[in-house]
Design an enzyme around this catalytic site. Sequence first.
Site, PDB file in Angstrom:
ATOM      1  CB  CYS A 411      -0.967  -0.025   1.177  1.00 40.31           C
ATOM      2  SG  CYS A 411      -2.359   1.113   1.016  1.00 40.31           S
ATOM      3  CG  HIS A 538      -3.506  -3.898   2.944  1.00 42.77           C
ATOM      4  ND1 HIS A 538      -2.627  -3.384   3.870  1.00 42.77           N
ATOM      5  CD2 HIS A 538      -4.100  -2.824   2.372  1.00 42.77           C
ATOM      6  CE1 HIS A 538      -2.693  -2.063   3.879  1.00 42.77           C
ATOM      7  NE2 HIS A 538      -3.581  -1.695   2.959  1.00 42.77           N
ATOM      8  CD  GLU A 540      -1.313  -6.622   5.152  1.00 38.86           C
ATOM      9  OE1 GLU A 540      -1.590  -5.480   5.556  1.00 38.86           O
ATOM     10  OE2 GLU A 540      -0.818  -6.850   4.029  1.00 38.86           O
TER      11      GLU A 540
END
Length: 603
Positions: A411, A538, A540
Site C-alpha cells: 500500500c 494488503h 497479509e
Amino acid sequence: RDHDIDPRAVGADAAMKYVVVSGGVVSGLGKGVTASSLGVLLKAAGWRVTSIKIDPYINLDAGTMSPFEHGETYVLDDGGESDLDLGNYERFVDSTLTRDHNITTGKVYQAVISKEREGKYLGKTVQVVPHITNEIQDWIERVAHVPVDGTDAIPDVCVIELGGTVGDIESMPFIEALRQFQFRVGTDSFCLIHVSLVPVVGAVGEQKTKPTQHSIQALRSAGLSPHMLACRSKDKLEQNVMDKLALFCHVDPKCIINLCDVSNIWHVPLVMLEQDTLNAITDHLKLPRRVPDIAQWRYRAEKWDAVTTPVTIALVGKYTGLGDSYLSVTKALLHSSIACDRKLDLLWVEASDLEDETKAEDPEKYAAAWESVKKAQGILVPGGFGGRGTDGKMCAAKYARESKVPYLGICLGMQCMVIEFARNVLGLADAHSTEINPDTKNPAVIFMPEGSKTHMGGTMRLGSRRTIFQTPDCISTRLYGKVPYVDERHRHRYEVNPEMVPQLDEAGCKFVGKDDTQTRMEICEVEGHPFMVGCQYHPEYKSRPGRPSPLFMGLILAASGQLNDYVTDEAIKVRNSEAYVQSPASLTSPLKVLRKSFSDVRV
C-alpha cells in the site's frame, strides 16, 4: 471421513450451537486467541464453525481508529473494517467472515434508530430493554447462519467473543442480551466460557483466586453463570487452586481450563485438547464426541519451536510503538518463515528515525535505526496514512533498491517505492503524493475518484478486488503459480498516477499487475533487482498458517536465498499439481515437498 459427516445426521440437535467467550479482571488476557482456539478444535472435530466479535465501543467499526488506540484495522472480503480479532478467527479457523460478524454498539444503535425513524416500533417508547437487547439477539442469530467456509452450508457452531471486561458500563446491554439469549436458544445450545486471570502475588509466589471470584460474582449478578473457566496464568495452576476456583465459582472441576503461558499461540488449541476441553464443550452442547484431526496444527506448533536458522527482516513503519498495529503483517511473515524453514527475527524500525531530521536531533537513534536496516536480509514497508515517516520509508526503499536488498512494499510502502524511483531514477526531484504535498508538480500518487475527502469512515477502496497479471514471467506471477489473476483485499484512498506509468515503466519500474480497467496499478517490480516488489493491496489479510501469502513467501525466500528454486517452471508445475495440493506436508513446509518431488523426478 468423519469431517464430512453432517452432525444433524448422527443425532445432533438441529439447532445452532453457541459458545460465548467473556473476560474478566483485566483486558488483554487473550479472549480472541481463546475463542479462535476453540474454533480450531471444533472444526478439527468436523463441525462447521463461524465466529462473531462483539465490541462494546460506540464506533460503527474500527476504520477510523488510530492503530495506537485499538491495534490494526482488519479488512474483510466484503470491505468491512473490523477489530483485529476477526483476523485471528480467519487465520485460525480458515474462514471468510463479513462486516456483520463484528457487532458494535454503534451498529446496534444505528439499526434501532433507523427502525424507529421508519416507524417499525409502532409508536412504542424505544428502550435498551427490549429493543436494543432484541436487536443484538436478532443480529447474532442472523449472522450465525451465514456460511463462511466457501460453501453454502450453514455453520453448526458459532463462537462469540464478548469484547471488553465484565463490569464495563458499555458492555451491559450485550450481557443482558446474552442473558436473554441463553433462554431463547435453550441451555443445551448455549455454553459460556469465562476467561480470567490468576495472578501471583508476593514473594512466596502464591496463586490468587480472589480476582476471578469477584469477576464471576459480577457476571452471575448480571444473570450469566459460566459453564467453564479459562484461567490465564504464567505457570501451571496448582491442584488446590483449581479446586478452590471450582468451589467458589460454581463450576465443575472438569470444566476449568488452565491456559498458562506457552512458547507460541499455536500451542493453545493443543493445551485445551490435553485438558479435554473439546469433550467438555460438546457434552454440554449435546453434540456427539469426535476425535479431532489436529495433526497438521500440532506439526506447525512444534515446528515453530524447532526451527533455528534465522531470517532477519526490518519492518519500517510509523506505528512500531505498538506491535498489534501490524498484527496481520507479522503473522504473514511468520507463516512464510515457518514454511521456508526459517526462524523469523523481526527488527522494528520507526520510519521517522531514518530521516535527516532525526539525525540532527538524535544522532544515536538515527544510527541505531540505520544499523537495523543495514543488517536486515529483507525490508518490509507496510501501509499507513499521513505524512509522518513517509520520507523515512522512501529512504528505506532507496537503500533496498541501490543495495539489491529484498524489499516488499504494501500500500503506502508501494507508493513510497514508486515516489523514490520517480525522484532518483526519473530525476523528478519534487515527485510526491498529493496526500502529503497537494501542490507537487509531479504527482506520482494521486487521490482516487470514488473516495471522499470529507468523510473518513468506510469511504476508501475497500475489500476484495481483482488484480490481473500483465505478464506470465514476472516474479509476482510465478509466486502466485502463474494464475491469470488474483483477488486480494484493499484499503486505500490514493494510488499511483496512471499518467506517470509510461515513464516509470520505461525506466524499469514495471507494473505487472493492474485492475480490470487497466488504470489502477496493483503490483510493481523493479527490473534487474532480485526482489523489489510493491503491491497496492494488503496480501497479509489472506495469509493463513497453512497457506502463506505468495508475496510474503517471496520476501522470505529472497531474503534467505531460496527464491530461484521456488519460481522455476518445474517448481510451479509441482506446486500446481493435485498431489502437491493434497500433500499434508505442503501445508507446513512446501519447499520440502518441492525438493522431494524434484528428486523423485530425477530418479
